[in-house]
Design an enzyme around this catalytic site. Structure first.
Site, PDB file in Angstrom:
ATOM      1  N   LEU A 122     -61.863  21.017  43.873  1.00  0.00           N
ATOM      2  CA  LEU A 122     -61.620  20.022  42.843  1.00  0.00           C
ATOM      3  C   LEU A 122     -62.557  20.185  41.653  1.00  0.00           C
ATOM      4  O   LEU A 122     -63.660  20.729  41.778  1.00  0.00           O
ATOM      5  CB  LEU A 122     -61.683  18.608  43.417  1.00  0.00           C
ATOM      6  CG  LEU A 122     -63.011  18.045  43.890  1.00  0.00           C
ATOM      7  CD1 LEU A 122     -63.740  17.354  42.749  1.00  0.00           C
ATOM      8  CD2 LEU A 122     -62.746  17.037  44.987  1.00  0.00           C
ATOM      9  N   HIS A 123     -62.091  19.743  40.505  1.00  0.00           N
ATOM     10  CA  HIS A 123     -62.843  19.833  39.262  1.00  0.00           C
ATOM     11  C   HIS A 123     -62.262  18.818  38.288  1.00  0.00           C
ATOM     12  O   HIS A 123     -61.056  18.577  38.279  1.00  0.00           O
ATOM     13  CB  HIS A 123     -62.798  21.245  38.672  1.00  0.00           C
ATOM     14  CG  HIS A 123     -61.432  21.820  38.562  1.00  0.00           C
ATOM     15  ND1 HIS A 123     -60.709  22.274  39.668  1.00  0.00           N
ATOM     16  CD2 HIS A 123     -60.628  22.023  37.501  1.00  0.00           C
ATOM     17  CE1 HIS A 123     -59.548  22.723  39.269  1.00  0.00           C
ATOM     18  NE2 HIS A 123     -59.464  22.574  37.945  1.00  0.00           N
ATOM     19  N   THR A 124     -63.115  18.229  37.500  1.00  0.00           N
ATOM     20  CA  THR A 124     -62.692  17.249  36.507  1.00  0.00           C
ATOM     21  C   THR A 124     -62.633  17.919  35.140  1.00  0.00           C
ATOM     22  O   THR A 124     -63.633  18.462  34.670  1.00  0.00           O
ATOM     23  CB  THR A 124     -63.665  16.056  36.446  1.00  0.00           C
ATOM     24  OG1 THR A 124     -63.756  15.446  37.731  1.00  0.00           O
ATOM     25  CG2 THR A 124     -63.203  15.035  35.426  1.00  0.00           C
TER      26      THR A 124
END
Length: 178
Positions: A122-124
């Protein structure tokens, strides 16, 4: 015929693909390499890091990425979750200082159906936005025009991070956020 002049792209065209080969997860491997600038890693904290998107939607398109390898937000440890959130705050501040956007789009693509190209780590995404930053190019020619080279954006945002309290900006790679 109109032309778009982008001389900085020659580095991408002439790159050695074998040298840049990644065998595992790009978000696990790139922050462990020595060349932060080449890998677009601009800031690091204890449990997360900030990296520019190699295919940015707008200048300053950054990703705040936890070091923990998971595609499920609920799997993050409390330490990683808090560190990720605090580094996002600092990223908004650095981008605002460096680029003066009118606003931001920020969000996660979670799961294969969400449309992200990397769904197992995951990454924003944090995308600076300006009034009127959309134009006819994406509509009529499926082309996005970026007004600044990634190297220039890297320098501006790195300097903005380095000015923040509790940040070690010594050296020329990613700054260290405490």
């Amino acid at each position: 015929m109109d032309q778009i002049f982008a001389p900085w792209r020659i580095e991408w065209v002439e790159r050695d693909d074998d040298e840049d080969a990644i065998e595992g997860c790009v978000f696990c491997e790139l922050p462990d390499r020595e060349a932060d600038r080449d890998n677009l890693v601009v800031a690091r904290s204890n449990h997360a890091f900030v990296m520019f998107n190699n295919y940015p939607y707008n200048p300053g398109h950054a990703m705040v990425i936890p070091r923990e390898h998971t595609g499920d937000y609920r799997d993050l440890s409390e330490e990683a979750l808090l560190d990720h959130a605090l580094l996002k705050q600092r990223t908004f501040d650095a981008l605002e200082t460096a680029l003066s956007p009118d606003g931001f789009n920020a969000g996660l693509n979670l799961g294969q159906g969400a449309g992200g190209s990397i769904d197992d780590h995951l990454h924003t995404h944090v995308v600076p936005r300006w009034q009127g930053d959309t134009n006819f190019m994406p509509v009529v020619s499926d082309t996005k025009v970026l007004v600044e080279a990634l190297d220039e954006t890297y320098d501006r945002v790195r300097s903005a991070f380095a000015e923040q309290e509790g940040v070690d900006g010594s050296g020329d790679g990613a700054v260290r956020v405490e």
